[in-house]
Design an enzyme around this catalytic site. Structure first.
Site, short mmCIF file in Angstrom:
data_model
loop_
_atom_site.label_atom_id
_atom_site.label_comp_id
_atom_site.label_asym_id
_atom_site.label_seq_id
_atom_site.Cartn_x
_atom_site.Cartn_y
_atom_site.Cartn_z
N GLY A 16 -1.01 -3.49 -17.43
CA GLY A 16 -2.04 -4.05 -18.15
C GLY A 16 -1.55 -4.79 -19.58
O GLY A 16 -1.66 -5.91 -19.76
N GLU A 35 6.68 0.15 -26.55
CA GLU A 35 6.54 0.74 -25.42
C GLU A 35 7.57 2.32 -25.79
O GLU A 35 8.91 2.29 -26.24
CB GLU A 35 7.26 0.09 -24.25
CG GLU A 35 7.75 1.01 -23.12
CD GLU A 35 6.54 1.74 -22.32
OE1 GLU A 35 5.54 1.29 -22.15
OE2 GLU A 35 6.74 2.92 -22.57
N CYS A 43 3.67 2.04 -12.54
CA CYS A 43 3.76 1.46 -11.64
C CYS A 43 5.11 1.16 -11.08
O CYS A 43 5.75 1.56 -10.17
CB CYS A 43 2.77 0.00 -11.65
SG CYS A 43 2.93 -0.78 -9.95
N CYS A 48 3.73 3.12 -8.21
CA CYS A 48 3.73 2.27 -6.84
C CYS A 48 5.00 1.88 -6.44
O CYS A 48 5.28 2.20 -4.97
CB CYS A 48 2.97 1.03 -7.32
SG CYS A 48 1.74 1.14 -8.77
N LYS A 51 7.52 4.87 -5.28
CA LYS A 51 6.75 5.52 -4.31
C LYS A 51 6.89 4.83 -2.79
O LYS A 51 7.27 5.26 -1.85
CB LYS A 51 5.20 5.75 -4.72
CG LYS A 51 4.32 6.46 -3.84
CD LYS A 51 3.53 5.77 -2.90
CE LYS A 51 2.84 4.37 -3.58
NZ LYS A 51 1.63 4.64 -3.82
N TYR A 99 11.04 -7.46 -16.38
CA TYR A 99 9.91 -7.54 -16.86
C TYR A 99 10.25 -7.59 -18.63
O TYR A 99 9.65 -8.23 -19.18
CB TYR A 99 9.21 -5.87 -17.01
CG TYR A 99 8.31 -5.97 -15.81
CD1 TYR A 99 8.68 -5.86 -14.53
CD2 TYR A 99 7.00 -5.92 -16.00
CE1 TYR A 99 7.95 -5.78 -13.29
CE2 TYR A 99 6.07 -5.94 -15.12
CZ TYR A 99 6.37 -5.75 -13.66
OH TYR A 99 5.54 -5.60 -12.78
N GLY A 178 -5.43 16.43 -3.38
CA GLY A 178 -6.06 16.00 -2.21
C GLY A 178 -6.08 14.54 -2.47
O GLY A 178 -6.56 13.72 -1.45
N TYR A 180 -4.57 10.56 -3.34
CA TYR A 180 -3.61 9.53 -2.67
C TYR A 180 -2.38 10.17 -2.90
O TYR A 180 -1.52 10.09 -2.12
CB TYR A 180 -3.96 8.27 -2.75
CG TYR A 180 -3.67 7.43 -4.19
CD1 TYR A 180 -2.34 6.92 -4.27
CD2 TYR A 180 -4.57 7.53 -5.24
CE1 TYR A 180 -1.92 6.23 -5.36
CE2 TYR A 180 -4.07 6.88 -6.38
CZ TYR A 180 -2.98 6.33 -6.61
OH TYR A 180 -2.81 5.71 -7.66
N ILE A 181 -1.95 10.34 -4.05
CA ILE A 181 -0.57 10.47 -4.78
C ILE A 181 -0.08 12.05 -4.04
O ILE A 181 0.88 11.83 -3.47
CB ILE A 181 -0.51 10.79 -6.05
CG1 ILE A 181 -0.92 9.54 -6.80
CG2 ILE A 181 0.75 11.24 -6.71
CD1 ILE A 181 -0.68 9.51 -8.43
N GLU A 184 0.39 10.98 -0.32
CA GLU A 184 1.54 9.92 -0.16
C GLU A 184 2.89 10.81 -0.14
O GLU A 184 3.66 10.76 0.71
CB GLU A 184 1.54 8.86 -1.01
CG GLU A 184 0.41 7.88 -0.87
CD GLU A 184 0.26 7.04 -1.78
OE1 GLU A 184 -0.47 5.92 -1.56
OE2 GLU A 184 0.60 6.97 -2.84
N GLY A 264 -4.47 14.87 -10.65
CA GLY A 264 -5.18 13.95 -11.16
C GLY A 264 -4.46 13.68 -12.24
O GLY A 264 -3.26 14.03 -12.65
N HIS A 438 -3.74 -11.97 19.61
CA HIS A 438 -3.61 -11.13 20.72
C HIS A 438 -2.12 -10.88 21.03
O HIS A 438 -1.50 -12.17 20.98
CB HIS A 438 -4.44 -11.49 22.00
CG HIS A 438 -4.13 -10.38 22.76
ND1 HIS A 438 -4.65 -8.89 22.85
CD2 HIS A 438 -3.52 -10.41 23.98
CE1 HIS A 438 -4.48 -8.43 23.84
NE2 HIS A 438 -3.69 -8.91 24.75
N GLU A 443 -6.96 -7.34 15.71
CA GLU A 443 -7.76 -8.12 16.50
C GLU A 443 -8.93 -7.10 16.66
O GLU A 443 -10.02 -7.80 17.01
CB GLU A 443 -7.29 -8.57 17.53
CG GLU A 443 -7.05 -7.56 18.72
CD GLU A 443 -6.19 -7.96 19.94
OE1 GLU A 443 -6.71 -8.79 20.84
OE2 GLU A 443 -5.07 -7.51 20.47
#
Ligand SMILES: Cc1cc2nc3c(=O)[nH]c(=O)nc-3n(C[C@H](O)[C@H](O)[C@H](O)COP(=O)(O)OP(=O)(O)OC[C@H]3O[C@@H](n4cnc5c(N)ncnc54)[C@H](O)[C@@H]3O)c2cc1C
Length: 461
Positions: A16, A35, A43, A48, A51, A99, A178, A180-181, A184, A264, A438, A443
Site C-alpha cells: 500500500g 521503512e 508481500c 505472497c 510463498k 521497488y 487453519g 490460508y497461510i 499453504e 493470525g 474444450h 469449461e
C-alpha cells in the site's frame, strides 16, 4: 523544531505504501517514505512472492511422479532445499532493488528507519532522531504474525517469517492454524517431502470459505498424507535433545523438527504513537478509517493490513492508489471492497469469490446451487485420484451469479476471470451463453446445467 517538511510522509514501504507514495509523487507532492525492514513489505519479502515460489517448488514432486503415466521415465529426483532458498532469496533481493529504484525514479525520498508519530503532524525517525513535519501522513505499516497465548516453550515456535529461512528442510513439521497461510505451508512442506501435521482449534480448516471447498480440500490434504487434527490446540512445546515435543490440548504429543504457528496476524501499531496523534482503532483492532481510508484525524490516512479490512496485497495497493488520487489528485476515490476474488495456493489450489452457499442462504430469499466434482483429465493417465470442484451460487430471483468456488489446478487463475464477469453482474444465463473451451477444466463454468440444490425461503405469514 523539525529538520524537514514534506507534503506526505508514508510509514511503511509495503504494497500500500509504495503505491501511494509513487502516485502522490506523480501528482507533484513532496513525499518521504520510512521503512524499518526491507522495501517491498510483507508481500514481496516474506509473503505472497516467496510463498508462491515455494509452492511452485513443491508441485514438482507430483509432476515427476505423473510423468511416468505419460511415457516418461524420470530418474528418482532429488531435492536441494538450500539451493531453493538461495535462489528464492536472490529473486527477492532483485525485486526489492526494483521497488527501491521505482520509488527513487518517482522522486520519493526513502529513509531506512522505524518511524513513530510524535504529534499529529510530526514523525520521528528512530535511526537518526530526526523529526519530519508532514502535511499528510499515510500509515501503511501492515501486520505481523500473532502467536496467540503465551504457552510454555513459545520461544521454540516459528512463524511464516522464519519458515522462509530454515537452514534445512524439516523432516517433520507441525503447523498450527487453519487459515490460508497454514494450509499453504502444509502443502509446501508436504510436497517437498516433510511429514506434516496441521493442528486447528476449529471444526474444519479455511473458516469463511464455502463448506464444500473446506471439506474437499481437507480430504485432499489428508489423501496426500497431511495429518489434520481439528478441535485441538498446541498447549506446550518442549525442546528435547534432538527435536521438539509439541503437546496438544488432548495431551497427544508430536515429536517434530519445527513447530510453526500461523494463527493470525495483528496490525503493526504497537508503540507507534497513535495516541499522540489522536488516531483511533476500529472494532477489529485495526486503525479505523472511512471509505476514503481517512482516520479519525483528518490529515492522517491508513491503508492495507493495518486497517484490518481485507488483508490482501491487491486490496492494499488499490487503497494506496485511491488515497493518493483522493488527496493529491483531486479525484475522490473510494475502494470497492465487494466481491474480491481470492486464491489459496494449497494443494489442490482454491479460488473463491462472492458469497458462499451458507452466506447466500442467509442473505437471499432464493438461491440456486450448481456444482460438479470430477477427476481432471491430466489425472487419468497420471493415475492420480485427485478431484476438481466447481460451484456457482446463483440468486434465484435475479439469476445473478453471486458466488463462485473452485478447487483444482489453476483455480487462482480461473477465479480472476470469473471476477470480471461477476463485477459486470453476469447472470447464470450469461455464463451459459459462452461457448465452452474444450477440453479444459474451466469449461465446467459454462456447462453446469443441472441445479444441485434450490432453496426458497417461505414468505412470512
Ligand atoms: C506468508 C504470507 C503469504 C501471503 N500471501 C498472499 C497472497 O498470496 N496474496 C495476497 O494478496 N496477499 C498475501 N499475503 C498478504 C499480503 O502480504 C498483505 O496483505 C500485504 O503485504 C499488505 O500490504 P501493506 O502495505 O498493508 O503492508 P506490508 O506489505 O506488510 O508493508 C508494511 C511495511 O511497513 C513496515 N513498517 C511497519 N511499521 C513501521 C514503522 N513504524 N516504521 C517504518 N516501517 C514500518 C514493515 O516493515 C513493512 O515493510 C500474504 C501474507 C503472508 C504473511
Amino acid at each position: 523544531m523539525t529538520d524537514t517538511e514534506v507534503d506526505l510522509f508514508v510509514v511503511g514501504a509495503g504494497s500500500g505504501g509504495v503505491r501511494a507514495a509513487r502516485i502522490a509523487a506523480s501528482y507533484g507532492a513532496k513525499v518521504m517514505v520510512a521503512e524499518e525492514y526491507r522495501v517491498g513489505g510483507t508481500c514481496v519479502i516474506r509473503g505472497c512472492v516467496p510463498k508462491k515460489l515455494l509452492v511452485y517448488a513443491s508441485r514438482y514432486a507430483d509432476d515427476f511422479e505423473d510423468a511416468a503415466g505419460f511415457g516418461w521415465s524420470v530418474e528418482p529426483p532429488t531435492f536441494d532445499w538450500g539451493k531453493l532458498i538461495a535462489n528464492k532469496d536472490r529473486e527477492i533481493a532483485r525485486l526489492e532493488a526494483a521497488y527501491t529504484a521505482n520509488l527513487e525514479r518517482s522522486k520519493v525520498a526513502i529513509v531506512k528507519s522505524r518511524a513513530v508519530l510524535e504529534d499529529p503532524h510530526t514523525v520521528r525517525l528512530l535511526a537518526t532522531g530526526a523529526k519530519v513535519r508532514a502535511k499528510h501522513v499515510l500509515i501503511s505499516t501492515g501486520a505481523a504474525p500473532h502467536m496467540g497465548a503465551d504457552i510454555a516453550g513459545l520461544d521454540h515456535v516459528i512463524s511464516s517469517n522464519e519458515a522462509f529461512h530454515l537452514e534445512e528442510l524439516p523432516k517433520r513439521i507441525l503447523i498450527q492454524g487453519g487459515g490460508y497461510i497454514a494450509v499453504e505451508f502444509a502443502g509446501i512442506f508436504n510436497g517437498l517431502g516433510s511429514e506434516v501435521t496441521l493442528v486447528y482449534r476449529g471444526d474444519n480448516i479455511l473458516r469463511g470459505f464455502d463448506d464444500d471447498v473446506r471439506e474437499l480440500l481437507r480430504a485432499e490434504m489428508e489423501r496426500r498424507g497431511i495429518k489434520v487434527v481439528t478441535r485441538q490446540t498446541v498447549d506446550a512445546v518442549e525442546k528435547t535433545e534432538h527435536c521438539l515435543c509439541a503437546t496438544l490440548s488432548n495431551r497427544e504429543t508430536f515429536m517434530v523438527d519445527h513447530v510453526m504457528f500461523a494463527t493470525g496476524r495483528k496490525p503493526n501499531i504497537a508503540g507507534f504513537g497513535l495516541d499522540k496523534a489522536g488516531v483511533t482503532l476500529g472494532k477489529t483492532g485495526g486503525i479505523a478509517v472511512d471509505r476514503f481510508s481517512r482516520t479519525s484525524v483528518p490529515h492522517i490516512y491508513a491503508v492495507g493490513d493495518v486497517t484490518n479490512r481485507i488483508n490482501l496485497t491487491p486490496v492494499a495497493i488499490r487503497e494506496g492508489h485511491a488515497f493518493a488520487d483522493t488527496v493529491f489528485g483531486n479525484k475522490p476515490t473510494a475502494v470497492d471492497h465487494a466481491d474480491v476474488p481470492t486464491a489459496v495456493f494449497s494443494e489442490p489450489e482454491v479460488g473463491a469469490i462472492g458469497l458462499t452457499e451458507a452466506q447466500a442462504r442467509e442473505l437471499l430469499p432464493a438461491v440456486d446451487i450448481y456444482k460438479t466434482s470430477f477427476r481432471p483429465m491430466k489425472m487419468t493417465l497420471a493415475g492420480r485420484d485427485t478431484r476438481a470442484f466447481f460451484k456457482l451460487v446463483v440468486d434465484g430471483d435475479s439469476d445473478r451469479v453471486v458466488g463462485c468456488h473452485i478447487v483444482g489446478p489453476d483455480a487462482g487463475e480461473m477465479i480472476q476471470l470469473v471476477g470480471i464477469a461477476m463485477k459486470m453482474k453476469a447472470t447464470k444465463a450469461d455464463f451459459d451463453t459462452v461457448m465452452a473451451v474444450h477440453p479444459t477444466a474451466a469449461e465446467e463454468l459454462v456447462t453446469l446445467r443441472e441445479k444441485a440444490m434450490s432453496y426458497r425461503r417461505e414468505a412470512a405469514e
